[in-house]
Design a protein around this motif. Structure first.
Motif, PDB file in Angstrom:
ATOM      1  N   GLY A  12       0.830  -1.202   0.000  1.00 46.96           N
ATOM      2  CA  GLY A  12       0.000   0.000   0.000  1.00 46.96           C
ATOM      3  C   GLY A  12       0.862   1.249   0.000  1.00 46.96           C
ATOM      4  N   PRO A  13       0.308   2.378  -0.419  1.00 46.24           N
ATOM      5  CA  PRO A  13       1.108   3.608  -0.541  1.00 46.24           C
ATOM      6  C   PRO A  13       1.846   4.000   0.734  1.00 46.24           C
ATOM      7  CG  PRO A  13      -0.998   3.892  -1.651  1.00 46.24           C
ATOM      8  CD  PRO A  13      -1.072   2.575  -0.937  1.00 46.24           C
ATOM      9  N   LEU A  14       1.163   4.019   1.876  1.00 48.34           N
ATOM     10  CA  LEU A  14       1.833   4.466   3.089  1.00 48.34           C
ATOM     11  C   LEU A  14       2.895   3.465   3.537  1.00 48.34           C
ATOM     12  CD1 LEU A  14       1.907   6.818   5.083  1.00 48.34           C
ATOM     13  CD2 LEU A  14       0.392   5.488   6.578  1.00 48.34           C
ATOM     14  N   ALA A  15       2.681   2.187   3.294  1.00 49.35           N
ATOM     15  CA  ALA A  15       3.698   1.188   3.626  1.00 49.35           C
ATOM     16  C   ALA A  15       4.959   1.428   2.804  1.00 49.35           C
ATOM     17  CB  ALA A  15       3.152  -0.215   3.386  1.00 49.35           C
ATOM     18  N   GLN A  16       4.798   1.756   1.518  1.00 49.22           N
ATOM     19  CA  GLN A  16       5.953   2.076   0.687  1.00 49.22           C
ATOM     20  C   GLN A  16       6.638   3.335   1.202  1.00 49.22           C
ATOM     21  OE1 GLN A  16       4.859   2.256  -3.456  1.00 49.22           O
ATOM     22  NE2 GLN A  16       4.121   0.156  -3.515  1.00 49.22           N
ATOM     23  N   GLU A  17       5.853   4.312   1.594  1.00 50.09           N
ATOM     24  CA  GLU A  17       6.421   5.563   2.094  1.00 50.09           C
ATOM     25  C   GLU A  17       7.157   5.335   3.409  1.00 50.09           C
ATOM     26  OE1 GLU A  17       2.853   7.943   2.045  1.00 50.09           O
ATOM     27  OE2 GLU A  17       2.597   7.429  -0.083  1.00 50.09           O
ATOM     28  N   TYR A  18       6.675   4.405   4.212  1.00 52.80           N
ATOM     29  CA  TYR A  18       7.371   4.034   5.454  1.00 52.80           C
ATOM     30  C   TYR A  18       8.764   3.505   5.160  1.00 52.80           C
ATOM     31  CZ  TYR A  18       8.633   0.317   8.832  1.00 52.80           C
ATOM     32  OH  TYR A  18       9.300  -0.547   9.658  1.00 52.80           O
ATOM     33  N   VAL A  19       8.890   2.702   4.109  1.00 51.05           N
ATOM     34  CA  VAL A  19      10.201   2.173   3.729  1.00 51.05           C
ATOM     35  C   VAL A  19      11.154   3.318   3.405  1.00 51.05           C
ATOM     36  CG1 VAL A  19      11.436   0.833   1.983  1.00 51.05           C
ATOM     37  CG2 VAL A  19       9.282  -0.035   2.913  1.00 51.05           C
ATOM     38  N   VAL A  20      10.673   4.294   2.633  1.00 53.32           N
ATOM     39  CA  VAL A  20      11.500   5.451   2.290  1.00 53.32           C
ATOM     40  C   VAL A  20      11.832   6.251   3.547  1.00 53.32           C
ATOM     41  CG1 VAL A  20      11.657   7.543   0.886  1.00 53.32           C
ATOM     42  CG2 VAL A  20      10.461   5.530  -0.011  1.00 53.32           C
ATOM     43  N   ALA A  21      10.837   6.456   4.405  1.00 53.24           N
ATOM     44  CA  ALA A  21      11.047   7.230   5.628  1.00 53.24           C
ATOM     45  C   ALA A  21      12.040   6.552   6.559  1.00 53.24           C
ATOM     46  CB  ALA A  21       9.707   7.441   6.338  1.00 53.24           C
ATOM     47  N   HIS A  22      12.038   5.233   6.586  1.00 55.60           N
ATOM     48  CA  HIS A  22      13.002   4.487   7.410  1.00 55.60           C
ATOM     49  C   HIS A  22      14.423   4.770   6.948  1.00 55.60           C
ATOM     50  CE1 HIS A  22      14.450   0.913   9.738  1.00 55.60           C
ATOM     51  NE2 HIS A  22      15.367   0.916   8.784  1.00 55.60           N
ATOM     52  N   GLU A  23      14.649   4.745   5.641  1.00 53.86           N
ATOM     53  CA  GLU A  23      16.001   5.002   5.132  1.00 53.86           C
ATOM     54  C   GLU A  23      16.409   6.455   5.393  1.00 53.86           C
ATOM     55  OE1 GLU A  23      17.726   2.528   4.590  1.00 53.86           O
ATOM     56  OE2 GLU A  23      16.028   1.149   4.511  1.00 53.86           O
ATOM     57  N   TYR A  24      15.473   7.376   5.283  1.00 50.96           N
ATOM     58  CA  TYR A  24      15.769   8.766   5.634  1.00 50.96           C
ATOM     59  C   TYR A  24      16.059   8.899   7.121  1.00 50.96           C
ATOM     60  CZ  TYR A  24      15.261  11.600   1.428  1.00 50.96           C
ATOM     61  OH  TYR A  24      15.478  12.210   0.223  1.00 50.96           O
ATOM     62  N   GLY A  25      15.465   8.026   7.924  1.00 54.24           N
ATOM     63  CA  GLY A  25      15.799   7.993   9.342  1.00 54.24           C
ATOM     64  C   GLY A  25      17.276   7.712   9.547  1.00 54.24           C
ATOM     65  N   HIS A  26      17.840   6.835   8.704  1.00 54.01           N
ATOM     66  CA  HIS A  26      19.276   6.558   8.799  1.00 54.01           C
ATOM     67  C   HIS A  26      20.094   7.805   8.447  1.00 54.01           C
ATOM     68  CE1 HIS A  26      18.865   2.424   9.786  1.00 54.01           C
ATOM     69  NE2 HIS A  26      18.376   2.040   8.628  1.00 54.01           N
ATOM     70  N   HIS A  27      19.589   8.613   7.529  1.00 59.18           N
ATOM     71  CA  HIS A  27      20.302   9.851   7.212  1.00 59.18           C
ATOM     72  C   HIS A  27      20.287  10.795   8.409  1.00 59.18           C
ATOM     73  CE1 HIS A  27      21.924  13.201   4.984  1.00 59.18           C
ATOM     74  NE2 HIS A  27      20.876  13.939   5.292  1.00 59.18           N
ATOM     75  N   VAL A  28      19.142  10.916   9.063  1.00 57.87           N
ATOM     76  CA  VAL A  28      19.067  11.731  10.275  1.00 57.87           C
ATOM     77  C   VAL A  28      20.074  11.208  11.299  1.00 57.87           C
ATOM     78  CG1 VAL A  28      17.592  12.385  12.222  1.00 57.87           C
ATOM     79  CG2 VAL A  28      16.682  12.428   9.892  1.00 57.87           C
ATOM     80  N   GLN A  29      20.163   9.890  11.432  1.00 54.00           N
ATOM     81  CA  GLN A  29      21.130   9.297  12.364  1.00 54.00           C
ATOM     82  C   GLN A  29      22.566   9.605  11.952  1.00 54.00           C
ATOM     83  OE1 GLN A  29      19.587   5.298  11.809  1.00 54.00           O
ATOM     84  NE2 GLN A  29      18.940   5.224  13.952  1.00 54.00           N
ATOM     85  N   ASN A  30      22.817   9.639  10.678  1.00 60.23           N
ATOM     86  CA  ASN A  30      24.155   9.983  10.205  1.00 60.23           C
ATOM     87  C   ASN A  30      24.508  11.419  10.596  1.00 60.23           C
ATOM     88  OD1 ASN A  30      26.574   9.381   8.831  1.00 60.23           O
ATOM     89  ND2 ASN A  30      25.823  10.265   6.927  1.00 60.23           N
ATOM     90  N   LEU A  31      23.519  12.308  10.538  1.00 60.42           N
ATOM     91  CA  LEU A  31      23.742  13.703  10.903  1.00 60.42           C
ATOM     92  C   LEU A  31      23.919  13.880  12.404  1.00 60.42           C
ATOM     93  CD1 LEU A  31      21.103  15.463   8.595  1.00 60.42           C
ATOM     94  CD2 LEU A  31      23.573  15.264   8.204  1.00 60.42           C
ATOM     95  N   THR A  32      23.223  13.077  13.207  1.00 59.58           N
ATOM     96  CA  THR A  32      23.299  13.220  14.660  1.00 59.58           C
ATOM     97  C   THR A  32      24.452  12.441  15.282  1.00 59.58           C
ATOM     98  OG1 THR A  32      21.832  11.331  15.073  1.00 59.58           O
ATOM     99  CG2 THR A  32      20.797  13.514  14.809  1.00 59.58           C
ATOM    100  N   GLY A  33      25.031  11.497  14.537  1.00 57.83           N
ATOM    101  CA  GLY A  33      26.087  10.649  15.069  1.00 57.83           C
ATOM    102  C   GLY A  33      25.592   9.316  15.587  1.00 57.83           C
ATOM    103  N   ALA A  34      24.263   9.103  15.591  1.00 57.49           N
ATOM    104  CA  ALA A  34      23.718   7.843  16.107  1.00 57.49           C
ATOM    105  C   ALA A  34      24.139   6.660  15.244  1.00 57.49           C
ATOM    106  CB  ALA A  34      22.195   7.924  16.182  1.00 57.49           C
TER     107      ALA A  34
END
Length: 287
Positions: A158-180
Motif C-alpha cells: 500500500g502507498p503508506l507502507a511504501q512511504e514508510y520504507v522510504v522514511a526508514h532510510e531517511y531515518g538513517h540519514h538523520v542518524q548519520n547527521l546526529t552521530g547515532a
C-alpha cells in the motif's frame, strides 16, 4: 491516495541508477531489506548466492539509468499516487519538508532510484540488497521492485507502507547527521541489544515522527492519514521483524533489526508523539 494537491515535484536530489557491478560490503544502515541479505553483507558475502538472486548485472526487466531519470523528471504529485518511482520522489519531498522543520541543521540526502545493480560509496549492490542508506555518500538507494518482494514477505504494498520504507532510510540519514549511526556501528552488528538493532529501531521511530507530521499544517503534502493506512505500516513492520523472517527457531543473538513487536512499538512511539527525542533507543535496554 496519500498525496494531495498537484503540480511538479522537486527532483533536484533524486537521480536514476543501474548497471553497476556486483555486491560488495554495504555499511550498517541497510533498512527494510531481507535480514539474511544484511547478514550476508556484513560478512562480505554475495547475498545472491543465498537468496537465489543474481549477484551481478541487471534483471531482464530492469531499466537503465537514463530511463529512470526521465521518469523521475516527469513526476508530479498526481503521478505519485499511482506510480512507485514518483511515490518515492514525493515521499522524499515530504521528508525533507518535515525534517527541515524538526531538526536544526538538517541537510537533505541524495536519493538514487536504481534497477538491477548500482555502485555506491559503500560498495556495489543489487536489487537483492533491498533499500538501504549509505553514509559514505549520504545517499538512500531504492529499487522499486522491492515493494513487490515486500508483499510476498507478508508486508503491504500500500502507498503508506511504501512511504514508510522510504522514511526508514531517511531515518538513517538523520542518524548519520546526529552521530547515532556511527555510535551504532561501534556497538556491534548482531544481538538483541546490538548497535544494529538500536539503529534500526530508532529509524523506525523516526519514520513514525515523519508520519505524525506529514499530514499536518497548511503545506502538508499528505492527506490526513487513516487508521487503515497506519495498519499497512504495522503489517509491514511485523513482516520484516527478525523473528518473523527467521521463524520459530529465531535466535535473538543473530538479530540485526529487532523483533516484529519491537519494530511496531518504535514506529508507534514516533507516530504517537511526533517527537524525535522519544526515539532514543540508545538510552534504554528495554527495546
Amino acid at each position: 491516495m496519500t498525496f494531495q494537491g498537484g503540480g511538479p515535484l522537486d527532483t533536484g536530489n533524486v537521480s536514476g541508477g543501474g548497471g553497476g557491478g556486483g555486491v560488495g560490503r554495504i555499511a550498517l544502515g541497510g533498512g527494510a531489506g531481507l535480514v539474511i541479505t544484511l547478514i550476508a553483507l556484513f560478512f562480505g558475502i554475495d547475498p545472491g548466492s543465498i537468496t537465489g538472486g543474481a549477484g551481478t548485472g541487471t534483471s531482464a526487466n530492469s531499466q537503465n539509468s537514463s530511463e529512470i531519470d526521465a521518469q523521475i523528471r516527469s513526476c508530479t504529485i498526481e503521478k505519485a499516487n499511482t506510480d512507485d518511482i514518483c511515490r518515492i520522489v514525493a515521499t522524499t519531498n515530504s521528508l525533507d519538508q518535515v525534517w527541515s522543520e524538526q531538526m536544526r541543521g538538517y541537510t537533505p540526502p541524495n536519493t538514487k532510484i536504481f534497477s538491477g545493480s548500482v555502485n555506491t560509496g559503500c560498495g556495489a549492490a543489487t536489487s537483492a540488497t533491498g533499500p538501504f542508506y549509505c553514509p559514505a555518500d549520504s545517499t538512500a538507494y531504492f529499487d522499486p521492485t522491492f515493494f513487490a518482494q515486500l508483499k510476498q514477505m507478508g508486508g503491504s504494498d500500500g502507498p503508506l507502507a511504501q512511504e514508510y520504507v522510504v522514511a526508514h532510510e531517511y531515518g538513517h540519514h538523520v542518524q548519520n547527521l546526529t552521530g547515532a549511526l556511527q555510535k551504532g556501528n561501534r556497538m556491534g552488528s548482531q544481538g538483541p541489544l546490538s548497535g544494529s538493532v538500536r539503529v534500526e529501531l530508532q529509524a523506525d521511530c523516526l519514520a513514525g515522527v515523519w508520519a505524525y507530521h506529514s499530514d499536518k499544517g497548511p503545506d502538508a503534502m499528505l492527506e490526513p492519514l487513516t487508521q487503515d493506512q497506519i495498519a499497512t505500516v504495522v503489517q509491514t513492520a511485523k513482516a520484516i521483524g527478525d523473528d518473523t523472517i527467521q521463524g520459530a527457531n529465531s535466535n535473538p543473538e543473530g538479530w540485526t533489526h529487532g523483533s516484529a513487536q519491537q519494530r511496531v512499538r518504535w514506529f508507534g512511539t514516533g507516530y504517537e508523539s511526533g517527537d524525535p527525542r522519544r526515539c532514543d533507543t540508545f538510552a534504554t535496554n528495554d527495546l
